[in-house]
Design a protein around this motif. Structure first.
Motif, short mmCIF file in Angstrom:
data_model
loop_
_atom_site.label_atom_id
_atom_site.label_comp_id
_atom_site.label_asym_id
_atom_site.label_seq_id
_atom_site.Cartn_x
_atom_site.Cartn_y
_atom_site.Cartn_z
N CYS A 96 0.79 -1.28 0.15
CA CYS A 96 -0.06 -0.13 0.11
C CYS A 96 1.05 1.26 -0.10
CB CYS A 96 -0.94 0.13 1.24
SG CYS A 96 -2.03 1.22 1.26
N PRO A 97 0.57 2.18 -0.71
CA PRO A 97 1.56 3.51 -0.87
C PRO A 97 1.18 4.08 0.29
CG PRO A 97 -0.01 3.30 -3.03
CD PRO A 97 -0.12 1.95 -2.03
N ARG A 98 2.23 4.92 0.75
CA ARG A 98 2.35 5.50 2.21
C ARG A 98 1.34 6.54 2.09
NH1 ARG A 98 5.20 5.74 6.59
NH2 ARG A 98 6.76 4.26 5.73
N GLY A 99 0.37 6.57 3.07
CA GLY A 99 -0.44 7.69 3.07
C GLY A 99 -1.91 7.45 2.82
N GLU A 100 -1.97 6.06 2.22
CA GLU A 100 -3.15 5.51 1.95
C GLU A 100 -3.43 4.26 2.81
OE1 GLU A 100 -3.33 4.46 -2.29
OE2 GLU A 100 -2.40 6.53 -2.95
N HIS A 101 -4.87 3.85 2.75
CA HIS A 101 -5.09 2.63 3.30
C HIS A 101 -5.76 1.59 2.35
CE1 HIS A 101 -9.51 4.10 2.50
NE2 HIS A 101 -9.08 5.51 3.32
N TRP A 102 -5.99 0.45 2.70
CA TRP A 102 -6.00 -0.64 1.91
C TRP A 102 -7.49 -0.55 1.12
CZ3 TRP A 102 -2.50 -3.39 0.10
CH2 TRP A 102 -1.53 -3.84 0.83
N ASN A 103 -7.48 -0.70 -0.31
CA ASN A 103 -8.77 -0.44 -1.05
C ASN A 103 -8.90 -1.80 -1.54
OD1 ASN A 103 -10.43 -0.31 -3.17
ND2 ASN A 103 -9.83 1.81 -3.63
N GLY A 142 -15.33 -8.43 3.68
CA GLY A 142 -16.83 -7.97 3.92
C GLY A 142 -17.21 -7.61 2.53
N LYS A 143 -16.36 -7.19 1.56
CA LYS A 143 -16.63 -6.65 0.32
C LYS A 143 -16.91 -7.92 -0.79
CE LYS A 143 -16.73 -2.66 -2.73
NZ LYS A 143 -16.07 -1.35 -3.14
N TYR A 144 -15.92 -8.67 -0.45
CA TYR A 144 -15.87 -9.62 -1.65
C TYR A 144 -15.66 -10.97 -0.92
CZ TYR A 144 -14.76 -5.98 -4.61
OH TYR A 144 -14.81 -4.88 -5.47
N PRO A 145 -16.91 -11.42 -0.09
CA PRO A 145 -16.83 -12.88 0.57
C PRO A 145 -16.72 -13.82 -0.18
CG PRO A 145 -19.03 -11.92 0.48
CD PRO A 145 -18.03 -10.76 0.20
N ASP A 146 -17.08 -13.89 -1.46
CA ASP A 146 -17.02 -15.08 -2.46
C ASP A 146 -15.77 -15.14 -3.03
OD1 ASP A 146 -19.82 -15.46 -1.89
OD2 ASP A 146 -20.21 -14.32 -3.81
N GLU A 147 -14.60 -14.40 -2.84
CA GLU A 147 -13.40 -14.54 -3.27
C GLU A 147 -12.46 -15.26 -2.21
OE1 GLU A 147 -12.19 -13.80 -6.05
OE2 GLU A 147 -14.08 -12.92 -7.05
N VAL A 148 -12.88 -15.23 -1.08
CA VAL A 148 -12.31 -15.79 0.18
C VAL A 148 -12.58 -16.94 0.85
CG1 VAL A 148 -11.02 -14.94 2.25
CG2 VAL A 148 -11.87 -13.34 0.71
N THR A 149 -11.71 -17.90 0.82
CA THR A 149 -11.90 -19.19 1.49
C THR A 149 -11.83 -19.12 3.08
OG1 THR A 149 -10.79 -20.18 -0.41
CG2 THR A 149 -11.28 -21.67 1.75
N CYS A 155 -5.26 -7.94 15.34
CA CYS A 155 -5.40 -6.41 15.96
C CYS A 155 -5.72 -5.21 14.70
CB CYS A 155 -3.93 -5.96 16.35
SG CYS A 155 -2.37 -6.16 15.25
N GLY A 156 -6.80 -5.68 14.24
CA GLY A 156 -7.52 -4.64 13.25
C GLY A 156 -8.87 -4.29 13.64
N ALA A 157 -9.45 -3.51 12.57
CA ALA A 157 -10.83 -2.99 12.95
C ALA A 157 -11.69 -3.10 11.47
CB ALA A 157 -10.92 -1.64 13.60
N GLY A 158 -12.76 -2.83 11.40
CA GLY A 158 -13.47 -2.94 10.13
C GLY A 158 -14.91 -2.04 10.02
N ASN A 159 -15.42 -2.19 8.92
CA ASN A 159 -16.71 -1.47 8.72
C ASN A 159 -17.80 -2.53 9.06
OD1 ASN A 159 -19.00 0.02 7.80
ND2 ASN A 159 -17.82 1.03 6.60
N GLU A 160 -18.55 -2.11 9.98
CA GLU A 160 -19.76 -2.99 10.43
C GLU A 160 -20.72 -3.13 9.46
OE1 GLU A 160 -21.32 -1.96 14.41
OE2 GLU A 160 -19.20 -2.12 15.21
N LYS A 161 -20.88 -2.38 8.65
CA LYS A 161 -21.97 -2.72 7.38
C LYS A 161 -21.63 -3.98 6.82
CE LYS A 161 -19.63 0.23 3.77
NZ LYS A 161 -19.67 1.30 2.60
N TYR A 162 -20.34 -4.41 6.85
CA TYR A 162 -19.98 -5.44 5.98
C TYR A 162 -20.36 -6.94 7.05
CZ TYR A 162 -17.67 -2.74 2.51
OH TYR A 162 -17.04 -1.78 1.42
N ALA A 163 -20.86 -6.83 8.13
CA ALA A 163 -20.87 -7.87 8.97
C ALA A 163 -21.66 -9.01 8.41
CB ALA A 163 -21.53 -7.26 10.24
#
Length: 344
Positions: A96-103, A142-149, A155-163
């Motif tokens: 990830c480039p410095r100053g950005e967050h994961w997209n 959360g955004k692409y559940p069908d891509e992940v096994t 030690c992270g956090a996330g967006n609850e809308k993807y719960a």
């Protein structure tokens, strides 16, 4: 004869994680709307047309930038290069480039490029991440559940809308209760959102007393992490294995130097080589302040206990680079409780 056979089978199973002779390649500007990335190619893939699993490693803030060598400082590829762990899988480590967050969209674009150019087993794709990478793991699952096994978020956090989407994927959440950079309450919030109202889910969580932010990096050097991931194959039956295998507090205190656990002891000074991903540690402030509701105006944010530039930027859908520019501070600046930041 039966005893000998059991011993041989046990030896073969253990070898799944040993004796890597893999190759790590660097890729710059190969994917439009993606990231530069490292790709660790297992040795056996060179002589086989068999489909091969893929592990996606999302790093924390300290490894951000434009030099892919930084991504080797800790994590899955470091575990392969510096210890005897060999997951027998491709390992994709975008930067990830410095100053950005994961997209999540950019991560997916890189993953699609890998699948188009290598013989990847789409039923065995695993995502792991720590700190900012833990945020990224939650968001990608959360955004692409069908891509992940299956996935592991440290030690992270996330967006609850993807719960609801996260509930579909085997997910192991781990967090140290002494984490002063990203409070364990952030992971607990996601866990609670996933399990809300008794929703069917495949989530487990462990919260470890006395462990801080940097301590969680040890998980990447534990063979049990890989064994837990590889038991899943997208079938509903495999999801029932969510509680197989354990990582205990005692496991974090082991420091063997023979490489069987991880790159510790004489090989690595953890405090020197593993940088904490947060930009600040406000718990060292002289006065302890009770956590308060966010105080803000249209443009001003008041720094609270536990805040980081990354977390603030993500909360307000901006970038750490923009916050730094507006406030004339450096990305490595130490935030102070009560400090006023111009956000937009």
């Amino acid at each position: 004869m039966r005893i000998i056979l059991i011993i041989l089978l046990s030896t073969l199973f253990s070898s799944v994680l040993l004796f890597s002779q893999s190759e790590t390649k660097s890729f710059y500007n190969n994917v439009n709307q993606g990231y530069n990335f490292l790709l660790n190619i297992p040795d056996e893939y060179k002589n086989s047309e068999q489909k091969t699993p893929l592990i996606v490693f999302l790093h924390g803030f300290s490894l951000s930038g434009s030099d892919l060598n930084r991504v080797k400082k800790y994590g899955v590829i470091d575990a392969i290069l510096r210890t005897n762990i060999n997951p027998h899988a491709f390992v994709l480590a975008p930067q990830c480039p410095r100053g950005e967050h994961w997209n999540p969209d950019k991560v997916l674009n890189v993953m699609k490029w890998i699948k188009a150019n290598y013989n990847i087993d789409s039923s065995r794709i695993y995502v792991v991440g720590m700190s900012m990478g833990g945020y990224g793991t939650f968001d990608f699952v959360g955004k692409y559940p069908d891509e992940v096994t299956a996935a592991i978020a440290l030690c992270g956090a996330g967006n609850e809308k993807y719960a609801a989407n996260m509930a579909k994927v085997p997910l192991w959440i781990m967090h140290g209760l002494a984490d002063r950079d990203v409070p364990a309450s952030r992971s607990k919030g996601i866990e609670n959102a996933i399990k809300k109202d008794g929703r069917l889910n495949y989530t487990r969580a462990n919260y470890f007393p006395g462990l801080n932010h940097a301590d969680m990096v040890h998980v990447f050097y534990m063979p049990v992490m890989y064994k837990w991931l590889f038991q899943f194959d997208r079938t509903e039956d495999s999801k029932m294995n969510i509680n197989n295998y354990e990582i205990t507090l005692e496991d974090f205190h082991k420091r063997p130097i023979d490489g069987s656990y991880g790159a510790f002891g004489k090989e690595i000074n953890m405090n020197k080589d593993i940088k904490i991903d947060s930009l600040q540690n406000t718990f060292h402030a002289k006065k302890q302040i009770e956590k308060k509701e966010i105080k803000k105006s249209k443009n001003i944010y008041l720094v609270n206990q536990g805040d980081t530039l990354y977390a603030i930027a993500k909360r307000y859908n901006t970038s750490t680079a923009k916050i730094c520019r507006l406030n004339r501070i450096d990305e490595n600046s130490i935030l102070q409780i009560g400090q006023k930041l111009i956000i937009k």
